[in-house]
Design an enzyme around this catalytic site. Structure first.
Site, PDB file in Angstrom:
ATOM      1  N   ASP A  34       0.939  -1.228  -0.097  1.00 40.37           N
ATOM      2  CA  ASP A  34      -0.078   0.068   0.009  1.00 40.37           C
ATOM      3  C   ASP A  34       0.966   1.102  -0.051  1.00 40.37           C
ATOM      4  O   ASP A  34       2.106   1.135   0.368  1.00 40.37           O
ATOM      5  CB  ASP A  34      -0.886  -0.121   1.119  1.00 40.37           C
ATOM      6  N   ILE A  35       0.309   2.118  -0.415  1.00 37.00           N
ATOM      7  CA  ILE A  35       1.193   3.518  -0.179  1.00 37.00           C
ATOM      8  C   ILE A  35       1.167   4.032   1.227  1.00 37.00           C
ATOM      9  O   ILE A  35       2.241   5.022   1.491  1.00 37.00           O
ATOM     10  CB  ILE A  35       0.252   4.476  -1.146  1.00 37.00           C
ATOM     11  N   ASP A  51       4.409   3.540  -4.001  1.00 37.95           N
ATOM     12  CA  ASP A  51       3.324   4.372  -4.859  1.00 37.95           C
ATOM     13  C   ASP A  51       3.117   3.628  -6.033  1.00 37.95           C
ATOM     14  O   ASP A  51       4.231   3.523  -6.803  1.00 37.95           O
ATOM     15  CB  ASP A  51       3.590   5.804  -4.782  1.00 37.95           C
ATOM     16  N   ASN A 112     -19.595  -1.640  -9.395  1.00 36.54           N
ATOM     17  CA  ASN A 112     -20.878  -1.716 -10.070  1.00 36.54           C
ATOM     18  C   ASN A 112     -21.224  -0.632 -10.749  1.00 36.54           C
ATOM     19  O   ASN A 112     -22.032  -0.217 -11.584  1.00 36.54           O
ATOM     20  CB  ASN A 112     -21.814  -2.361  -9.097  1.00 36.54           C
ATOM     21  N   TYR A 136     -14.992   8.333 -11.546  1.00 38.99           N
ATOM     22  CA  TYR A 136     -14.656   7.197 -10.947  1.00 38.99           C
ATOM     23  C   TYR A 136     -14.927   6.041 -11.663  1.00 38.99           C
ATOM     24  O   TYR A 136     -14.130   5.085 -11.979  1.00 38.99           O
ATOM     25  CB  TYR A 136     -15.337   7.100  -9.326  1.00 38.99           C
ATOM     26  N   SER A 165     -21.648  -2.915  -2.679  1.00 39.39           N
ATOM     27  CA  SER A 165     -21.360  -2.273  -1.527  1.00 39.39           C
ATOM     28  C   SER A 165     -20.863  -3.223  -0.480  1.00 39.39           C
ATOM     29  O   SER A 165     -21.360  -4.136  -0.068  1.00 39.39           O
ATOM     30  CB  SER A 165     -22.753  -1.538  -0.998  1.00 39.39           C
TER      31      SER A 165
HETATM   32  N1  LIG Z   1     -15.640  -0.807  -0.761  1.00 37.42           N
HETATM   33  C1  LIG Z   1     -16.527  -0.938  -1.528  1.00 37.42           C
HETATM   34  O1  LIG Z   1     -17.686  -1.023  -1.294  1.00 37.42           O
HETATM   35  C2  LIG Z   1     -16.383  -0.958  -2.976  1.00 37.42           C
HETATM   36  C3  LIG Z   1     -17.283  -0.933  -4.020  1.00 37.42           C
HETATM   37  C4  LIG Z   1     -16.478  -1.209  -5.318  1.00 37.42           C
HETATM   38  C5  LIG Z   1     -15.303  -1.082  -5.652  1.00 37.42           C
HETATM   39  N2  LIG Z   1     -14.429  -0.857  -4.662  1.00 37.42           N
HETATM   40  C6  LIG Z   1     -12.819  -1.028  -5.216  1.00 37.42           C
HETATM   41  O2  LIG Z   1     -12.400  -2.015  -4.484  1.00 37.42           O
HETATM   42  C7  LIG Z   1     -10.958  -1.489  -4.247  1.00 37.42           C
HETATM   43  C8  LIG Z   1     -10.885  -1.262  -2.758  1.00 37.42           C
HETATM   44  O3  LIG Z   1     -11.891  -0.584  -2.030  1.00 37.42           O
HETATM   45  P1  LIG Z   1     -11.391  -0.093  -0.571  1.00 37.42           P
HETATM   46  O4  LIG Z   1     -13.140   0.262   0.068  1.00 37.42           O
HETATM   47  O5  LIG Z   1     -10.818  -1.093   0.300  1.00 37.42           O
HETATM   48  O6  LIG Z   1     -10.824   1.001  -0.637  1.00 37.42           O
HETATM   49  P2  LIG Z   1      -9.712   1.945   0.409  1.00 37.42           P
HETATM   50  O7  LIG Z   1      -9.663   3.336   0.123  1.00 37.42           O
HETATM   51  O8  LIG Z   1     -10.162   1.300   1.679  1.00 37.42           O
HETATM   52  O9  LIG Z   1      -8.283   1.224  -0.097  1.00 37.42           O
HETATM   53  C9  LIG Z   1      -7.611   1.480  -1.141  1.00 37.42           C
HETATM   54  C10 LIG Z   1      -6.335   1.404  -0.759  1.00 37.42           C
HETATM   55  O10 LIG Z   1      -5.604   1.569  -2.025  1.00 37.42           O
HETATM   56  C11 LIG Z   1      -4.241   2.648  -1.624  1.00 37.42           C
HETATM   57  N3  LIG Z   1      -3.819   3.128  -2.285  1.00 37.42           N
HETATM   58  C12 LIG Z   1      -4.467   4.342  -3.191  1.00 37.42           C
HETATM   59  N4  LIG Z   1      -3.450   4.975  -4.192  1.00 37.42           N
HETATM   60  C13 LIG Z   1      -2.429   4.257  -3.985  1.00 37.42           C
HETATM   61  C14 LIG Z   1      -1.413   4.287  -5.007  1.00 37.42           C
HETATM   62  N5  LIG Z   1      -1.007   5.131  -5.815  1.00 37.42           N
HETATM   63  N6  LIG Z   1      -0.173   3.274  -4.638  1.00 37.42           N
HETATM   64  C15 LIG Z   1      -0.501   2.273  -3.791  1.00 37.42           C
HETATM   65  N7  LIG Z   1      -1.632   2.261  -2.934  1.00 37.42           N
HETATM   66  C16 LIG Z   1      -2.439   3.076  -3.110  1.00 37.42           C
HETATM   67  C17 LIG Z   1      -4.950   3.471  -0.225  1.00 37.42           C
HETATM   68  O11 LIG Z   1      -3.912   3.891   0.480  1.00 37.42           O
HETATM   69  C18 LIG Z   1      -5.819   2.514   0.289  1.00 37.42           C
HETATM   70  O12 LIG Z   1      -5.476   1.838   1.468  1.00 37.42           O
HETATM   71  C19 LIG Z   1     -10.916   0.165  -4.680  1.00 37.42           C
HETATM   72  O13 LIG Z   1     -10.358  -0.069  -5.771  1.00 37.42           O
HETATM   73  C20 LIG Z   1     -12.383   0.258  -4.861  1.00 37.42           C
HETATM   74  O14 LIG Z   1     -12.302   1.308  -6.041  1.00 37.42           O
HETATM   75  C21 LIG Z   1     -14.892  -1.095  -3.445  1.00 37.42           C
END
Ligand SMILES: NC(=O)c1ccc[n+]([C@@H]2O[C@H](COP(=O)([O-])OP(=O)(O)OC[C@H]3O[C@@H](n4cnc5c(N)ncnc54)[C@H](O)[C@@H]3O)[C@@H](O)[C@H]2O)c1
Length: 270
Positions: A34-35, A51, A112, A136, A165
């Site tokens: 992670d970043i 990153d 979704n 997005y 979700s």
């Molecule tokens: N949570 C949901 O209900 C949901 C729904 C649809 C899609 N998603 C997708 O699933 C994935 C995970 O979702 P989440 O809820 O855990 O999101 P989150 O924001 O909690 O986790 C994403 C992680 O990515 C890391 N990150 C961001 N930019 C980065 C970079 N440049 N390099 C390395 N790491 C980086 C962030 O630090 C963060 O910890 C995401 O891609 C999100 O779009 C989530």
């Protein structure tokens, strides 16, 4: 799963934190990244902070890996300047690195919202064209196209999960349709890591009675969701006034309605 060397990106995030705990329990050898910093789970897990917008970092991350679970990125709407790096450039770096290092497959956290401009009364399947509802969502649609070209052209298999979700329990009426429980998402990721496919797009939802999509392809690949948001339906009463609201006219909900200026009737049906 045992013995597989898996790279988990976005490992400090909501989904990544749960999935890496589950992957360790399954006996996977994990490289979690992670970043932002986070704590190590045990000997099976190596932590690498950096990153993904840095192509060199992405390349080092993919060395010696069999499969990737890609959850890193910006998980909500934003301006292009917020989204282009983490959701587009980072993805291109990761897929390039996976190709270079011979990674077999990538399980991708799509959304979704890639089909967010369909209407709730339209039961969609994974064969329906993308209809993204936001900036997005466009980045997630891009990710699916990236994944398909690298799968069909370069042999990096991809399993795109259009996550709805994700949380322990649904928190709104809309989520009675879109919810996915942690154990059901883990089951889909397991299929993504093990099933026989080249490129797939499936819906990341539980066995919701009110689902807006037909997840037949996921079921063909072995998905047997254990949860149904209907269990929680009594918490969210029927509210007829709410039905006409713009956000309730699209599967994408508030994300689809945000910044909406045009006539919703102009968006064609399925
Ligand atoms: N949570 C949901 O209900 C949901 C729904 C649809 C899609 N998603 C997708 O699933 C994935 C995970 O979702 P989440 O809820 O855990 O999101 P989150 O924001 O909690 O986790 C994403 C992680 O990515 C890391 N990150 C961001 N930019 C980065 C970079 N440049 N390099 C390395 N790491 C980086 C962030 O630090 C963060 O910890 C995401 O891609 C999100 O779009 C989530």
């Amino acid at each position: 799963m045992k013995g597989k060397r898996i790279l988990m990106t976005g490992a400090a995030g909501v989904i990544g934190s749960d999935l890496r705990r589950w992957l360790v329990e399954q006996g996977a050898t994990l490289r979690s990244s992670d970043i932002r910093p986070f704590g190590q789970l045990g000997d099976q897990e190596e932590i690498v902070i950096g990153d993904l917008c840095d192509a060199g970092f992405a390349s080092r991350l993919c060395e010696g890996v069999d499969a990737i679970v890609h959850m890193a990125g910006r998980a909500k709407e934003g301006q292009w300047t917020d989204l282009a790096g983490p959701n587009i450039m980072a993805a291109t770096h990761l897929w390039d690195a996976a190709h270079t290092h011979g990674v077999e497959r990538i399980v991708y956290g799509s959304s979704n919202h890639v089909v967010g401009f369909y209407r709730p009364e339209e039961k969609i399947s994974n064969d329906d064209p993308q209809r993204p509802d936001s900036r997005y969502a466009i980045t997630k649609a891009f990710g699916e196209h990236l994944a398909s070209v690298y799968a069909y052209k370069f042999g990096v298999k991809a399993f795109c999960i259009r996550i709805g979700s994700y949380r322990p329990e649904p928190i709104s009426r809309r989520e009675l349709s879109t919810w996915i429980s942690p154990r059901d998402l883990a089951a889909l990721v397991e299929i993504g890591l093990n099933a026989d496919y080249v490129f797939e797009t499936v819906f990341g939802i539980s066995a919701n009675k009110r689902a807006w999509c037909d997840n037949a392809r996921a079921h063909e690949l072995g998905y047997q969701p254990r949860d149904d948001a209907e269990t929680f339906a009594a918490r969210f009463g029927e509210n007829r006034e709410e039905a006409g609201k713009l956000e309730n006219q699209f599967q994408g909900g508030g994300s689809a309605a945000k910044e909406f200026l045009a006539d919703p009737a102009l968006i064609p049906g399925r």
